[in-house]
Motif scaffolding. Structure first.
Motif, mmCIF file in Angstrom:
data_model
loop_
_atom_site.group_PDB
_atom_site.id
_atom_site.type_symbol
_atom_site.label_atom_id
_atom_site.label_comp_id
_atom_site.label_asym_id
_atom_site.label_seq_id
_atom_site.Cartn_x
_atom_site.Cartn_y
_atom_site.Cartn_z
ATOM 1 N N VAL A 58 -3.921 3.085 3.393
ATOM 2 C CA VAL A 58 -2.824 2.140 3.224
ATOM 3 C C VAL A 58 -1.985 2.540 2.019
ATOM 4 O O VAL A 58 -2.526 2.827 0.951
ATOM 5 N N ALA A 108 -8.185 4.103 -0.368
ATOM 6 C CA ALA A 108 -7.882 4.438 -1.767
ATOM 7 C C ALA A 108 -9.052 5.162 -2.427
ATOM 8 O O ALA A 108 -8.877 5.901 -3.382
ATOM 9 N N GLU A 130 -4.129 7.083 9.347
ATOM 10 C CA GLU A 130 -4.015 5.669 9.720
ATOM 11 C C GLU A 130 -4.900 4.768 8.854
ATOM 12 O O GLU A 130 -4.572 3.612 8.583
ATOM 13 N N ARG A 139 -11.047 -7.348 -3.675
ATOM 14 C CA ARG A 139 -9.933 -7.633 -2.760
ATOM 15 C C ARG A 139 -9.958 -9.097 -2.323
ATOM 16 O O ARG A 139 -8.924 -9.738 -2.194
ATOM 17 N N TYR A 183 -10.544 1.835 -6.274
ATOM 18 C CA TYR A 183 -10.988 0.689 -5.483
ATOM 19 C C TYR A 183 -9.764 -0.021 -4.922
ATOM 20 O O TYR A 183 -8.843 -0.341 -5.672
ATOM 21 N N GLY A 184 -9.763 -0.249 -3.619
ATOM 22 C CA GLY A 184 -8.658 -0.994 -3.028
ATOM 23 C C GLY A 184 -9.122 -2.153 -2.174
ATOM 24 O O GLY A 184 -8.437 -3.162 -2.056
ATOM 25 N N GLU A 216 -14.208 -2.245 1.632
ATOM 26 C CA GLU A 216 -14.775 -2.392 2.973
ATOM 27 C C GLU A 216 -14.287 -1.307 3.922
ATOM 28 O O GLU A 216 -14.246 -1.514 5.133
ATOM 29 N N LEU A 266 -2.114 -2.656 -4.097
ATOM 30 C CA LEU A 266 -3.312 -1.849 -3.833
ATOM 31 C C LEU A 266 -4.227 -1.829 -5.062
ATOM 32 O O LEU A 266 -5.447 -1.789 -4.922
ATOM 33 N N ARG A 283 0.724 -0.099 8.511
ATOM 34 C CA ARG A 283 0.086 1.218 8.399
ATOM 35 C C ARG A 283 0.983 2.282 9.028
ATOM 36 O O ARG A 283 2.051 1.965 9.554
ATOM 37 N N GLN A 289 -11.320 -0.091 4.444
ATOM 38 C CA GLN A 289 -10.100 -0.407 5.169
ATOM 39 C C GLN A 289 -8.831 0.219 4.594
ATOM 40 O O GLN A 289 -7.817 0.249 5.269
ATOM 41 N N CYS A 290 -8.881 0.694 3.348
ATOM 42 C CA CYS A 290 -7.613 1.101 2.739
ATOM 43 C C CYS A 290 -7.534 2.589 2.387
ATOM 44 O O CYS A 290 -6.456 3.127 2.199
#
Ligand code: FES
Ligand code: FES
Lengths: 741, 155
Positions: free
Chosen positions: B130, B44, B127, A454, B35-36, B39, A373, A681, B41-42
């Motif tokens: 991550v 963080a 959900e 990423r 920062y993960g 976009e 991560l 997830r 999606q994570c």
């Protein structure tokens, strides 16, 4: 067998960059005197004692720097104010060794764990270490910590005996104080070291038998679930990971990335980009990048560079497995240590002829990404020709070597510091971001922070090796395996040898060229080899209509493996009937890196209708309902952290088992985003139950990796149980439950 | 623009294009938001805007000017941790800890709406966050512990 069997992929990359040195870079660095650096008190140095530790820490084959006496594995300092600091080259990446190593020292010093501070992974301050990988901290570093701790305790007793003019036997150390059993007087550990500059070195022999190390049966602190030491910093956001660090005058950097692997920079025009205020653009060979005051300007600057790249045609994941078979590597890869071709036992053909059933099957595993991560990142700073880099890596001295080689400066001019890092899983052995940040910092004349996006992390790091596995086997009608032939192409030799008792067997690892850059990953090839082996075991059991558990036990003598298999089966309720007809049960077991694991899984096949209207129609999906994993790794150091690691391994294993795969074509990664590369997830989470088998009579092995190996085959076997369909490729159901070809 | 972060007012002269995440991290040195993926999606980079979780990596700083922004650094009050922070420590709900600030803030907003959430409610609410280390079972437990404790406090 060598004492330490390095996985072929543990050490593999030559530094990617090479830059011309500057004259001013060549200065001499002074070796610090311990006490000048530490202040007064008691210092315990641990000299290396075995060949195994020599490879692990201290002088080893990879040792090139000379900033510290190289023969030391660890040291411990008890300051006059009573603070206890332990220095180790290991890195904390979420596996909780900051806590477990502190437990080890605190146990021996009979002091609360909170009084121990660990200084970790700093090439200037801590002893050399080969790297934090291969689940080796617990079996190799923790015992050394215990030796240092025990020796420090004995040294304190000596000091107290002198102070009180008392026999050593009348002195005890407990609860953080040294006690005079005659007078009842008690003093703090630091008090005894006041005014002292006592340096003791314990040698291998002293550190061995009779060193006063507490046996596991008498542990008070080890074996308990001590809380994570810096958890408070994690929940308050106070902990500074590499991307969170700042330096005075620091700027932000980014690398100009080519459109494909192996591309060459053909033309480069930075006129427009350089015209943007407060921006530095640099190019050195095929390396180019920008430095700016903020990320938006940085993006504009990189976007304004006009670059043309020369690319070459490269294979895609569609032809991956034929590619692997057609591109063997005949010369051994530098640094490769592994079984390669193991001897043939018995006679395969005879074994096959004696069989009632013969099976032959091919298994594949895809490249997968670590997706830590915290992406790779670094902060680099040049000071009078000395380079300091903060970066999240599992191999600080390896990265120091990469930096020294790239800039052609001596290693003692390079300091690498590793803050506790946002995970690695084997993915952070190399120092790309460190070298890139250092090169940009050199160009800018200022400290530079570089955080990989990423997309960069998905593209420019390395991957878990893809592989092809072929098995030929035979089984007698009463369920004894009569022949076993196992070939692994590229994915690696970890846990390649079967733990089952088979007279006629051969196991071979075939090194091949790899279309993508590949390297270490949690459990390495043990996941691939267990997936193939344990899936095949299930097919053999089915061929003779035997229960998969019974079949395994019939072919297995290893007591430790039998014990976890039976423990997992019992907890799971193996043999009980299914609650629903669409459900299936599967199990798998294995051994790797001194850890014994057995996993039982229950899955269900979920049809889209079942989920309700909001789901777009498509093929059914596999849902993992429940997982039971039994694990044995000798004497347990911290049960709660062990459970945490097992659960984490299972969750991570779900991705590789069901849906994770790197797609690529012509030198490009096609799914280099989290929106395109699915990771597990909350919705993927099964009920997870762990059974810890504690063997106080056995030395502790590491636990971060091995629990991952049983998940994929157990799930595959459960799918087979539910549907009769056998999936022989990892991931098994990237697009849902679709019949394999 | 003016940002109100953890009840402090900041007057900033920054490119209105800039995402909140980087303004928080690089201008205000509040590095708890991570920062993960960049976009959305994570999770963080999660922070709270007027109590609701948002992905600061895809949110323009200018879009939340003047609103109440809470980052992980502002969660503890008068040196006392939020019940969910306590619960994360108690449940050992982290390994590397990189996802932790985002998880906690997402959980805090859930607990505010639903003080004692069921397991499916927790899963649904989190959900989008991550944890690559896979500590999901422990995070669920932590939210449940915090829910139970807050019930005790309010009783
Ligand atoms: S960084 Fe914002 S959601 Fe991933
Ligand atoms: S604890 Fe490492 S990502 Fe969650």
């Amino acid at each position: 067998m060598p004492e330490i069997e390095l996985e072929r992929y543990e050490l593999f990359e030559t530094p990617a960059y090479s830059f011309e040195p500057e004259q001013s870079d060549v200065l001499e660095m002074q070796r610090r005197e311990f006490f000048k650096f530490l202040g007064g008190g008691l210092v315990l140095l641990l000299a290396l004692d075995t060949r195994a530790t020599a490879q692990e820490s201290g002088r080893g084959p990879a040792f090139r720097g000379d900033a510290r006496p190289p023969e030391l594995a660890a040291w411990l300092h008890i300051a006059e104010d009573g603070s206890i600091t332990v220095y180790t080259g290991k890195t904390e990446v979420g596996q909780n060794i900051r806590t477990s190593l502190a437990q080890a020292v605190a146990e021996e010093l009979r002091t609360p764990i909170q009084s121990i501070r660990l200084v970790m992974a700093d090439t200037d301050l801590t002893p050399y270490d080969l790297g934090t990988f291969g689940s080796r901290t617990t079996p190799l570093m923790a015992p050394q910590m215990k030796k240092v701790g025990a020796a420090a305790r004995e040294a304190l007793i000596d000091l107290a005996a002198e102070k009180w003019k008392l026999d050593r036997s009348s002195i005890t150390v407990a609860a953080g104080v040294v006690k005079n059993n005659v007078t009842g007087e008690a003093v703090g550990l630091g008090e005894l070291t006041r005014g002292q500059k006592l340096l003791r070195t314990i040698s291998g022999a002293e550190a061995g038998a009779g060193s006063g190390v507490t046996p596991a049966a008498e542990w008070k602190l080890e074996g308990t679930s001590a809380a994570k030491l810096n958890a408070l910093d994690m929940v308050t956001g106070a902990h500074r990971y590499t991307p969170d660090l700042t330096r005075p005058g620091m700027l932000y950097g980014r690398v100009l990335r080519p459109p494909a692997f192996n591309a060459k920079l053909a033309s480069f025009d930075s006129k427009e980009a350089s015209a943007i205020p407060d921006v530095v653009i640099m190019r050195d060979g095929d390396f180019a990048g920008a430095v700016a005051l903020d990320e938006v300007t940085l993006g504009k600057a990189i976007g304004a560079i006009k670059a043309e790249w020369k690319t070459e045609p490269q294979p895609s994941n569609k032809e991956l497995f034929t590619y692997l078979k057609e591109h063997p590597v005949t010369q051994s890869i530098a640094g490769e240590v592994g079984p390669g071709q193991l001897p043939i036992h018995g006679d395969i053909e005879q074994g096959l002829q004696a069989a009632a059933h013969q099976l032959e099957a091919t298994y594949t595993v895809a490249y997968i990404a670590h997706v830590p991560l915290e992406p790779r990142s670094a902060v680099a700073e040049w000071n009078n020709g000395k380079l300091t880099v903060w970066t999240g890596t599992q191999r600080p001295w390896g990265v120091q070597g990469e930096l020294a080689a790239a800039f052609k400066i001596p290693e003692d001019r390079v300091r690498v510091i590793v803050p506790d890092t946002g995970s690695a899983y084997g993915g952070k052995h190399t120092g790309e971001a460190a070298v890139e940040a250092a090169r940009l910092a050199k160009a800018a004349g200022k400290p530079v922070k570089l955080i990989w996006s990423r997309e960069e992390e998905f593209t420019w790091a390395y991957f878990r090796p893809a592989g092809l596995i072929e098995i030929r086997s035979g089984v007698s009608s009463d369920g004894l395996i009569t022949a076993w032939e196992f070939h692994n192409y590229n994915s690696g030799p970890s846990a390649i040898e079967t733990p089952y008792d088979i007279v006629n067997r051969t196991t071979q690892f075939h090194a091949t060229e790899s279309p993508l850059r590949q390297g270490s990953y949690r459990g390495l090839a043990a996941t691939a080899n267990h997936f193939a082996r344990e899936s095949h075991m299930d097919d053999l059991a089915a061929a003779v209509a035997m229960d998969p558990l019974e079949f395994r036990l019939k072919n297995l003598k290893n007591e430790r493996l039998r014990a976890v298999l039976e423990a997992a089966a019992q907890k799971f309720g193996w043999g009980n009937s299914k609650s629903e007809s669409s459900h299936g049960f599967g199990l798998a077991c294995g051994v790797e890196k001194g850890g014994y694991v057995a996993t039982c899984a229950e899955i269900s096949i979920v049809t889209p209708e079942f989920l309700g209207a909001e789901v777009t129609p498509g093929p059914p999906t596999v849902k993992i309902e429940r997982v039971v994993t039994a694990f044995e790794c000798g004497a347990i150091v911290n049960p709660e952290h062990l459970r945490n690691q097992i659960e984490g391994a299972i969750v991570m294993g779900i991705g590789g088992a069901l849906f994770e795969a790197v797609e690529f074509s012509n030198g490009r990664i096609l799914n280099s985003r989290l929106s395109k590369y699915r990771v597990p997830r909350f919705s993927d989470l099964p009920v997870i139950e762990t059974v810890l088998v504690d063997r106080k009579d056995l030395s502790s092995a590491g636990a971060g990796e091995t629990p991952i190996v049983g998940l994929a085959p157990a799930v595959g076997n459960a799918i087979f149980h539910a549907t009769g369909t056998r999936f022989r490729s990892l991931p098994m159901t990237p697009r849902g439950f679709v019949q394999p070809l | 623009m003016e940002l109100v972060v953890n009840q402090k007012h900041y007057r900033l002269l920054v490119d209105p294009e800039r995402r909140l995440l980087w303004v928080l991290r690089d201008e205000l040195e509040l590095t708890g938001a991570k920062y993960g993926c960049g976009e959305g999606q994570c999770g963080a980079c999660t922070v709270l805007i007027d109590g609701a979780p948002i992905r600061s990596c895809i949110t323009r700083a200018s879009a939340v000017a003047g609103k109440q922004i809470t980052t992980i650094e502002g969660l503890a009050q008068n040196g006392k941790l939020h019940a969910l922070q306590e619960a994360f420590i108690e449940a050992d709900a982290m390994q590397c800890g990189y996802c932790t600030p985002g998880m906690i803030l997402s959980g805090v907003s859930l607990l505010k709406k639903t003080p004692q959430p069921s397991e499916p409610e927790i899963r649904r609410a989190l959900e989008g966050n991550v944890c690559r280390c896979g500590t999901y079972p422990r995070i669920i437990r932590a939210v449940q512990i915090a829910g139970a404790n807050s019930g005790v406090q309010h009783a």
